[in-house]
Enzyme design. Structure first.
Site, short mmCIF file in Angstrom:
data_model
loop_
_atom_site.label_atom_id
_atom_site.label_comp_id
_atom_site.label_asym_id
_atom_site.label_seq_id
_atom_site.Cartn_x
_atom_site.Cartn_y
_atom_site.Cartn_z
N HIS A 35 -9.88 13.77 -0.42
CA HIS A 35 -10.75 13.13 0.57
C HIS A 35 -12.18 12.96 0.04
CE1 HIS A 35 -7.96 12.81 3.98
NE2 HIS A 35 -7.47 13.95 3.57
N SER A 126 2.81 8.32 -4.99
CA SER A 126 2.31 6.97 -5.24
C SER A 126 3.26 6.09 -6.04
CB SER A 126 0.94 7.03 -5.91
OG SER A 126 0.22 5.92 -5.47
N SER A 127 4.46 5.98 -5.54
CA SER A 127 5.41 5.05 -6.15
C SER A 127 4.92 3.62 -6.00
CB SER A 127 6.79 5.21 -5.52
OG SER A 127 6.79 4.81 -4.16
N ASP A 172 -4.99 5.88 -7.34
CA ASP A 172 -3.57 5.85 -7.70
C ASP A 172 -3.28 4.85 -8.82
OD1 ASP A 172 -3.52 7.57 -5.61
OD2 ASP A 172 -2.41 6.26 -4.25
P1 ADP Z 1 4.13 6.15 -1.93
O1 ADP Z 1 3.22 5.21 -2.67
O2 ADP Z 1 3.43 7.36 -1.43
O3 ADP Z 1 5.35 6.50 -2.70
P2 ADP Z 1 4.35 3.89 -0.17
O4 ADP Z 1 4.87 3.76 1.20
O5 ADP Z 1 2.93 3.49 -0.43
O6 ADP Z 1 4.61 5.40 -0.61
O7 ADP Z 1 5.23 3.02 -1.16
C1 ADP Z 1 6.64 3.17 -1.19
C2 ADP Z 1 7.30 1.80 -1.28
O8 ADP Z 1 7.10 1.26 -2.61
C3 ADP Z 1 8.80 1.87 -1.13
O9 ADP Z 1 9.16 1.85 0.23
C4 ADP Z 1 9.24 0.61 -1.85
O10 ADP Z 1 9.08 -0.53 -1.04
C5 ADP Z 1 8.25 0.53 -3.00
N1 ADP Z 1 8.79 1.11 -4.25
C6 ADP Z 1 8.28 2.12 -4.95
N2 ADP Z 1 9.03 2.39 -6.05
C7 ADP Z 1 10.04 1.50 -6.04
C8 ADP Z 1 11.15 1.25 -6.90
N3 ADP Z 1 11.39 1.99 -8.01
N4 ADP Z 1 11.98 0.24 -6.58
C9 ADP Z 1 11.77 -0.51 -5.47
N5 ADP Z 1 10.75 -0.32 -4.63
C10 ADP Z 1 9.88 0.68 -4.89
MG MG Z 2 1.56 4.22 -1.80
#
Ligand code: ADP
Ligand code: MG
Length: 386
Positions: A35, A126-127, A172
């Site tokens: 934060h 942070s996918s 991120d």
């Molecule tokens: P975080 O960033 O915390 O993981 P988010 O809600 O910001 O969560 O992002 C997640 C979204 O990113 C998933 O619901 C999907 O739509 C997308 N995503 C992430 N990685 C992949 C992947 N390997 N293949 C397909 N979609 C992905």
């Molecule tokens: Mg995210």
């Protein structure tokens, strides 16, 4: 984890040819500095060895055809369209990066591409940033142009803010684009200067523990905290005319002028100001190889987030307490926005087995929930593998 052969085989199965490029971009964990980013402060994340991968091959008709190996779905769009997909939300991250790159006149080409990855979705690692940064690299590879990593991070962030519609900070995408193996990056979110700081290359693991509690409340609480920080600056500026953000305030300033603030706002400000100091101290601790000191700073960070910033919850507190009770744990804290999500612990390698066992049991006993563990090493930032 750098073997690109699996995804090449998958590409051949889906598209019937060989990919001409494979790229990867990692997820991340913030070790300390929570934060602080929207207060112009310091963050201290590491890229982790869980990543998003894209294998692709350029097309000449300006069409992008995607296959998600995770969702088993196809998505397709023409370069130049600004339409969001409802059915294939995951493709919007790729579309968004395409839209931003097109607006900056990069020479985009269409592509066939397969998207896969090991970053757990929506778990706070942070996918989404990893997918954006990987998408940027994929467009670069297909179009045979190259973007400098810091700019790649900024363009990827714009895709998330302007196309996906999530008002994220820069951390991120920055760490996904610029991370370094066996290092954390101390990032100054005001100047975007950064310092790689070495982590021990052996003997200690970063263990992320997922509470598997949905991060409820998070949007409204987040907006409220932001507003409280802004209010703090608005009031403090009367006594401290030079300040622009809490980044410019010291603990001594808060002690001298705390009477200007509502008590709750004072506590919010104290978290941010002390957290910035803890980040800088953490850099010193790690530079001198003092993991014990770094662990104590992590512990203090959690206390401050729990008591002053009030963004922890029963599950995060239970996980952190269970972690600290394990012999061989240097420190543990919540990571991410709070109210659920993950904790991060620094754990001696020899203790990782009993950590998972004992924290898993204790967490289940206290909360009735199963924990999930990701044992990580600080990894390199985004790169082209083929
Ligand atoms: P975080 O960033 O915390 O993981 P988010 O809600 O910001 O969560 O992002 C997640 C979204 O990113 C998933 O619901 C999907 O739509 C997308 N995503 C992430 N990685 C992949 C992947 N390997 N293949 C397909 N979609 C992905
Ligand atoms: Mg995210």
């Amino acid at each position: 984890m750098t073997d690109p052969s699996d995804i090449q085989a998958d590409f051949a199965t889906v598209f019937g040819s060989r990919p001409t490029f494979v790229v990867r971009a990692p997820g991340r964990v913030n070790l300390i500095g929570e934060h602080t980013d929207y207060n112009d402060g310091f963050v201290f994340p590491a890229a982790i060895d869980y990543d998003v991968r894209i294998a692709g091959r350029p097309r000449d008709d300006g069409v992008v055809r995607l296959w998600s190996a995770l969702f088993h779905r196809r998505a397709q769009f023409a370069l130049g369209t600004r339409r969001r997909s409802r059915r294939n939300g995951w493709s919007n991250y790729v579309r968004g990066v395409g839209v931003i790159l097109a607006s900056e006149d990069y020479p985009l080409r269409g592509m066939d591409a397969i998207v896969t990855g090991t970053v757990p979705l929506s778990s706070g690692l942070s996918s989404s940033a990893a997918l954006e940064v990987a998408s940027c690299l994929a467009f670069e590879a297909a179009g045979e142009f190259s973007i400098e990593p810091k700019r790649r991070a900024l363009l990827s962030q714009r895709a998330e803010r302007e196309f996906v519609g999530v008002q994220c900070g820069i951390m991120d995408q920055f760490i996904s684009a610029l991370g370094q193996a066996n290092h954390a990056l101390m990032i100054d979110t005001r100047s975007l200067d950064y310092q790689p700081v070495p982590l021990p290359s052996s003997g200690v693991s970063i263990v992320i523990s997922n509470t598997n509690k949905q991060r409820g409340l998070v949007d409204s609480a987040y907006n409220e905290r932001r507003a409280q920080c802004e209010e703090g600056v608005r009031r403090l500026v009367k006594a401290l005319p030079g300040i622009r953000a809490l980044r410019d305030v010291t603990l001594a300033d808060l002690e001298a002028h705390g009477a200007l603030l509502d008590p709750v706002v004072l506590r919010r400000c104290r978290h941010v100001v002390s957290e910035n100091e803890r980040v800088l101290e953490s850099v010193e601790a790690l530079r001198s190889g003092d993991l014990g000191r770094f662990g104590r700073l992590m512990n203090r960070s959690h206390g401050s987030l729990r008591d002053d910033y009030e963004v922890s919850c029963l599950e995060l507190d239970a996980m952190v307490e269970a972690a600290r009770a394990v012999d061989g744990v240097y420190g543990a804290r919540m990571t991410g926005a709070g109210f659920g999500g993950c904790t991060v612990s620094l754990v001696a390698d020899e203790a990782v087995g009993r950590f998972k066992q004992s924290v898993g049991e204790e967490y289940l006993r206290k909360t009735g929930r199963e924990a999930t563990f990701y044992v990580c090493r600080a990894s390199a930032g985004a790169e082209r593998l083929l």
